[in-house]
Design a protein around this motif. Structure first.
Motif, PDB file in Angstrom:
ATOM      1  N   LYS A   1       0.833  -1.248  -0.118  1.00  0.00           N
ATOM      2  CA  LYS A   1       0.098  -0.042  -0.057  1.00  0.00           C
ATOM      3  C   LYS A   1       0.980   1.136   0.008  1.00  0.00           C
ATOM      4  O   LYS A   1       2.193   1.170   0.178  1.00  0.00           O
TER       5      LYS A   1
ATOM      6  N   GLU B   1     -12.564  -4.288  -6.936  1.00  0.00           N
ATOM      7  CA  GLU B   1     -12.297  -2.903  -6.337  1.00  0.00           C
ATOM      8  C   GLU B   1     -12.988  -1.620  -6.937  1.00  0.00           C
ATOM      9  O   GLU B   1     -12.905  -1.524  -7.995  1.00  0.00           O
TER      10      GLU B   1
ATOM     11  N   GLY C   1     -10.929   2.560  -3.000  1.00  0.00           N
ATOM     12  CA  GLY C   1      -9.611   2.284  -2.404  1.00  0.00           C
ATOM     13  C   GLY C   1      -9.520   3.527  -1.497  1.00  0.00           C
ATOM     14  O   GLY C   1      -9.602   4.707  -1.872  1.00  0.00           O
TER      15      GLY C   1
ATOM     16  N   ASP D   1     -10.423  -1.065   1.259  1.00  0.00           N
ATOM     17  CA  ASP D   1     -10.749  -1.425  -0.096  1.00  0.00           C
ATOM     18  C   ASP D   1     -12.340  -1.974   0.006  1.00  0.00           C
ATOM     19  O   ASP D   1     -12.580  -2.829   0.647  1.00  0.00           O
TER      20      ASP D   1
END
Ligand code: ATP
Ligand code: MN
Length: 463
Positions: free
Chosen positions: A361, A386, A389, A378
């Motif tokens: 990340k 996804e 985020g 997420d």
């Protein structure tokens, strides 16, 4: 003064029949017979067409000879209750003016039932189809609903820059912005390009995210959001990636990761409900034509509490199924679409994953006490994977600085971002919603190229 009435308001009964009206729009179909002609006219205000009935013996009947699918006309006549059962009202038309003819031999949308792939090649005309009319009306409604949602909650819309001097966000490959000559750029003594001579006196790019600037806003105005175009030069030709897409990025002072998840869930449900309430005709059309489960899926998501679990717990579930995955999962791997899909199916609805390993990340996410994970979140959606985020942001100067150095991010480019952690720093959080990912979900379309008017993808910037 505008003399015509929108077809939407006529069909909704906002004008009492019988009454003389003027409509303007594009001919979808024309049926000629000896005594009467029928035109289905669409003006884009709704997916529904209004029927024009043109009797033999009128001037309009003669003009019909020059009219074919795609032509643009002005039609005048008496609005009456319809005889047919497919429409509420129709127009007994006695006067037609042709604004623009359409050559029936050459008009590409002559027949119905073109493939979405073909329609992408005529993106200049595809808004005139039922499908793209529906999609773009829904797109407008979603954009409007986003502003309404945040405005009602007291958030301020902040415009982050599109040209950025930092390439430190780490969210993907960037497009360069320059006025230097490509053939013969000025060079420094060591032979590298001398950006001091460039327009901004430094190297600049198109932004990949408005987040860092939105954070500056949150640390002054409290709650803000950006909603603008973002650009990623990643060469990934997938049905979920565009090189130019729109992103909604709220940033909230005094929100922790749980508040952040609550907001994301509330927002997504608000937007989907807004579509269900305000885009009925268009959604029903898409449901019927493309995806019989669309409306049910939208309803089910608004009724469900999103399942929240940590990355670590998710990996435990995924590992049990590793033999079926192309990419095997173990703690520390980045999750792929197949894993996201598995989790969403496993839990039967949206999933929010938190506390990811810090190495997969970005540098700005708040580090947990365990030294291994960060407060990322997420949101994974059925069909999409996804869709959001986000994270709680690192608000501690020393920890943020250490992470920047560790990850080799250029601190000179981020001095202004670091500054906020020196002066009145506070806990804060935010996330990014990909607007076209939302549109994929709401419309049931399966290719992201079909939910933006003019898609930008590798080797494709026509129109
Ligand atoms: P992905 O893993 O799906 O490529 P990401 O992790 O790179 O996405 P973020 O940097 O977290 O994406 O961006 C925030 C959101 O923006 C994503 O959740 C997604 O909804 C959207 N998004 C990201 N990249 C793209 C893209 N190339 N085209 C369209 N939407 C995108
Ligand atoms: Mn992401």
């Amino acid at each position: 003064m505008i003399e015509h009435t929108s077809i939407k308001s006529l069909l909704k009964g906002e004008v009492k029949a019988p009454q003389n009206v003027v409509v303007k729009g594009w001919v979808r179909t024309i049926r000629n017979s000896k005594n009467v002609n029928f035109i289905a006219l669409n003006d884009g205000s709704t997916i529904l067409n209004i029927q024009l009935v043109i009797a033999a013996g009128t001037d309009a009947f003669v003009i019909c000879e020059q009219i074919s699918t795609g032509a643009c006309i002005r039609a005048e006549g008496l609005l009456v209750d319809s005889q047919g059962k497919n429409q509420s009202v129709e127009i007994q038309c006695n006067n037609i003016e042709v604004y623009g003819h359409s050559d029936p031999e050459k008009y590409p949308l002559q027949k119905k039932g073109h493939t979405l792939e073909f329609l992408r090649e005529i993106a200049h005309l595809r808004p005139r189809t039922n499908t793209f009319g529906a999609i773009f009306r829904i797109r407008h409604n979603m954009a409007f609903a986003i502003h309404q949602f945040f405005h009602q909650k007291g958030f301020f819309y902040m415009h982050s820059p599109i040209i950025t001097g930092s390439d430190a966000e780490g969210a993907g490959e960037m497009f360069k912005v320059t006025t230097l000559s490509l053939e013969n750029p000025p060079r420094t003594n060591d032979g590298s390009i001398n950006y001091m001579e460039d327009f901004f006196g430094k190297a600049t790019n198109l932004t990949v995210s408005g987040q860092l600037e939105a954070e500056l806003g949150a640390l002054a105005l409290g709650n803000v959001y950006t909603f603008g175009p973002t650009f990623r030069a990643e060469n990934s030709n997938t049905p979920r990636h565009l090189a130019e897409f729109w992103m909604i990025e709220p940033e909230m002072a005094f929100y922790d990761i749980n508040d952040n998840m609550d907001l994301a869930e509330e927002m997504l449900k608000y937007l989907i409900n807004f579509a269900l309430e305000n885009c009925k005709d268009d959604l029903e059309f898409l449901n019927q034509m493309y995806d019989k489960e669309l409306i049910e899926r939208l309803k089910s998501v608004t009724a469900k509490t999103f399942k929240r679990l940590t990355y670590t717990d998710a990996v435990e579930i995924l590992e049990k199924n590793n033999k079926e995955f192309e990419f095997k999962v173990s703690w520390g791997t980045d999750l792929q679409k197949e894993h996201e899909n598995y989790l969403v199916t496993h839990f039967g609805g949206p999933v929010i994953l938190t506390n990811y390993p810090k190495q997969i990340k970005a540098f700005y996410m708040k580090q947990n006490e365990d030294g291994k994970t960060v407060r990322a979140m997420d949101v994974l959606f059925p069909w999409i994977g996804e869709i959001i985020g986000g994270s709680q942001r690192e608000d501690n100067y020393d920890k943020l600085y250490a992470r920047i150095t560790e990850m080799g991010v250029d601190e000179d480019e981020l001095w202004w971002y670091l500054d906020t952690r020196k002066f009145g720093s506070c806990p804060h959080s935010g996330f990014g919603l990909g607007f076209e990912r939302l549109m994929l979900f709401v419309t049931g379309m399966t290719n992201i190229r079909d939910v933006i008017p003019f898609p930008r993808t590798p080797k494709n910037a026509e129109f």
